[in-house]
Design a protein around this motif. Structure first.
Motif, short mmCIF file in Angstrom:
data_model
loop_
_atom_site.label_atom_id
_atom_site.label_comp_id
_atom_site.label_asym_id
_atom_site.label_seq_id
_atom_site.Cartn_x
_atom_site.Cartn_y
_atom_site.Cartn_z
N MET A 110 41.03 12.91 55.23
CA MET A 110 42.22 13.43 55.88
C MET A 110 41.83 14.18 57.15
O MET A 110 40.81 14.89 57.18
N GLU A 111 42.64 14.03 58.19
CA GLU A 111 42.34 14.69 59.46
C GLU A 111 42.77 16.16 59.46
O GLU A 111 42.36 16.92 60.34
N LEU A 112 43.62 16.54 58.53
CA LEU A 112 44.07 17.92 58.40
C LEU A 112 43.81 18.37 56.98
O LEU A 112 44.19 17.69 56.02
N ASP A 113 43.13 19.50 56.83
CA ASP A 113 42.82 20.04 55.51
C ASP A 113 44.13 20.44 54.82
O ASP A 113 44.88 21.29 55.33
N ALA A 114 44.41 19.82 53.70
CA ALA A 114 45.66 20.09 52.98
C ALA A 114 45.77 21.55 52.57
O ALA A 114 46.88 22.08 52.44
N ARG A 115 44.64 22.24 52.38
CA ARG A 115 44.69 23.66 52.02
C ARG A 115 45.28 24.48 53.15
O ARG A 115 46.06 25.42 52.92
N ASP A 116 44.92 24.13 54.39
CA ASP A 116 45.50 24.82 55.53
C ASP A 116 47.00 24.56 55.62
O ASP A 116 47.80 25.48 55.87
N LEU A 117 47.38 23.29 55.43
CA LEU A 117 48.79 22.94 55.52
C LEU A 117 49.61 23.68 54.47
O LEU A 117 50.70 24.20 54.77
N VAL A 118 49.10 23.77 53.26
CA VAL A 118 49.81 24.50 52.20
C VAL A 118 50.00 25.96 52.60
O VAL A 118 51.09 26.53 52.43
N GLN A 119 48.96 26.57 53.17
CA GLN A 119 49.06 27.97 53.55
C GLN A 119 50.11 28.18 54.65
O GLN A 119 50.89 29.13 54.60
N TRP A 120 50.14 27.27 55.63
CA TRP A 120 51.15 27.37 56.69
C TRP A 120 52.55 27.24 56.12
O TRP A 120 53.46 27.98 56.52
N MET A 121 52.73 26.29 55.20
CA MET A 121 54.03 26.11 54.58
C MET A 121 54.48 27.37 53.84
O MET A 121 55.64 27.79 53.93
N LEU A 122 53.54 27.99 53.12
CA LEU A 122 53.87 29.19 52.37
C LEU A 122 54.16 30.36 53.30
O LEU A 122 55.10 31.13 53.08
N ASP A 123 53.35 30.49 54.34
CA ASP A 123 53.54 31.60 55.29
C ASP A 123 54.90 31.51 55.97
O ASP A 123 55.56 32.53 56.22
N ASP A 124 55.34 30.28 56.28
CA ASP A 124 56.59 30.08 57.01
C ASP A 124 57.79 29.91 56.09
O ASP A 124 58.94 29.82 56.57
N GLY A 125 57.56 29.85 54.78
CA GLY A 125 58.66 29.63 53.85
C GLY A 125 59.41 28.34 54.13
O GLY A 125 60.63 28.29 54.04
N LEU A 126 58.65 27.30 54.47
CA LEU A 126 59.27 26.05 54.91
C LEU A 126 59.82 25.27 53.72
O LEU A 126 59.12 25.08 52.72
N PRO A 127 61.05 24.78 53.80
CA PRO A 127 61.66 24.03 52.68
C PRO A 127 61.17 22.58 52.66
O PRO A 127 61.94 21.64 52.89
N ALA A 128 59.89 22.40 52.41
CA ALA A 128 59.28 21.07 52.51
C ALA A 128 58.35 20.84 51.33
O ALA A 128 58.02 21.75 50.57
N ARG A 129 57.95 19.59 51.18
CA ARG A 129 57.06 19.17 50.12
C ARG A 129 55.75 18.65 50.73
O ARG A 129 55.78 17.86 51.68
N LEU A 130 54.62 19.10 50.20
CA LEU A 130 53.34 18.51 50.58
C LEU A 130 53.29 17.10 50.02
O LEU A 130 53.52 16.88 48.83
N SER A 131 53.01 16.13 50.88
CA SER A 131 52.99 14.73 50.46
C SER A 131 51.63 14.12 50.78
O SER A 131 51.29 13.91 51.95
N LEU A 132 50.87 13.84 49.75
CA LEU A 132 49.56 13.20 49.92
C LEU A 132 49.69 11.72 49.56
O LEU A 132 50.39 11.36 48.62
#
Length: 227
Positions: free
Chosen positions: A191-213
């Motif tokens: 993966m070109e983007l570390d999913a751990r970073d993406l999860v943290q950004w989603m949590l920090d921003d309270g984004l109403p989204a789903r991580l999709s691998l």
């Protein structure tokens, strides 16, 4: 209609991830995304009549979930839309994965749409999304963003907020891009983007989204086709 392949596997992403699915993959695409993992669909394919496609689908019974993908399936709207109506009348559940560059208002409401908004870094496909397609979304539909880095994530975050996507669609998918030249290993290192970073950004921003691998790239080798 021109198809690249028609096969049965499990759904690799979206809210249907892991569910047995028949994939009908159309040939041809009018966009050239820099992270595309389906470049083999750009040319070629074989012509099929509607009856031939239905016969192949019926041969894969008892699976009743079908995804139309590509390439770009809406390039074949003239043939695809009647096929959708026919399959819906025969109690199939339908999905379509599309870039959203082509108009979607004629897609039957019962079809589960996964609409891929092209972000910065996607190359010439960026800004190709047809905003009027947001008005076609229902609670069963999903909007997907493929992400490579923080800048692209912030574009997706701002798009979601600007258009209040959580009020228009049933789901919002954030998917890390995969390398176009992955190793044969079934590993997150592709993966070109570390999913751990993406999860943290989603949590920090309270984004109403789903991580999709893309789980099919972990079940099988990332470049394997027809799975």
């Amino acid at each position: 209609m021109h198809l690249i392949e028609l096969y049965k596997s499990v759904q690799g992403e979206s809210s249907f991830a892991g569910v047995p699915t028949i994939f009908v993959r159309f040939a041809g695409c009018n966009l050239r995304c820099s992270w595309c993992d389906s470049e083999y669909t750009f040319t070629g394919g074989k012509p099929f009549t509607e009856d031939e496609v239905v016969a192949q689908i019926e041969a894969l019974a008892p699976c009743k979930l079908i995804e139309f993908t590509g390439g770009e399936p809406m390039l074949h709207a003239r043939e695809l839309l009647p096929l959708m109506h026919r399959l819906l009348a025969n109690d199939y559940k339908l999905m379509i994965e599309t870039s959203g560059e082509r108009p979607l208002e004629d897609v039957p409401k019962a079809v589960h749409k996964i609409v891929d908004v092209k972000c910065p870094g996607s190359g010439s496909a960026f800004n190709s999304f047809r905003l009027s397609n947001l008005d076609t979304l229902t609670e069963r539909d999903e909007v997907k963003f493929v992400l490579r880095d923080r800048i692209v994530y912030e574009y997706a975050r701002d798009f979601i907020r600007q258009h209040t996507l959580e009020q228009k669609a049933g789901g919002i998918l954030l998917s890390p891009a995969f390398s176009q030249s992955p190793s044969p290993l079934r590993t997150a290192d592709n993966m070109e983007l570390d999913a751990r970073d993406l999860v943290q950004w989603m949590l920090d921003d309270g984004l109403p989204a789903r991580l999709s691998l893309q789980i099919h790239k972990f079940i099988w080798e990332p470049q394997k086709k027809g799975v």
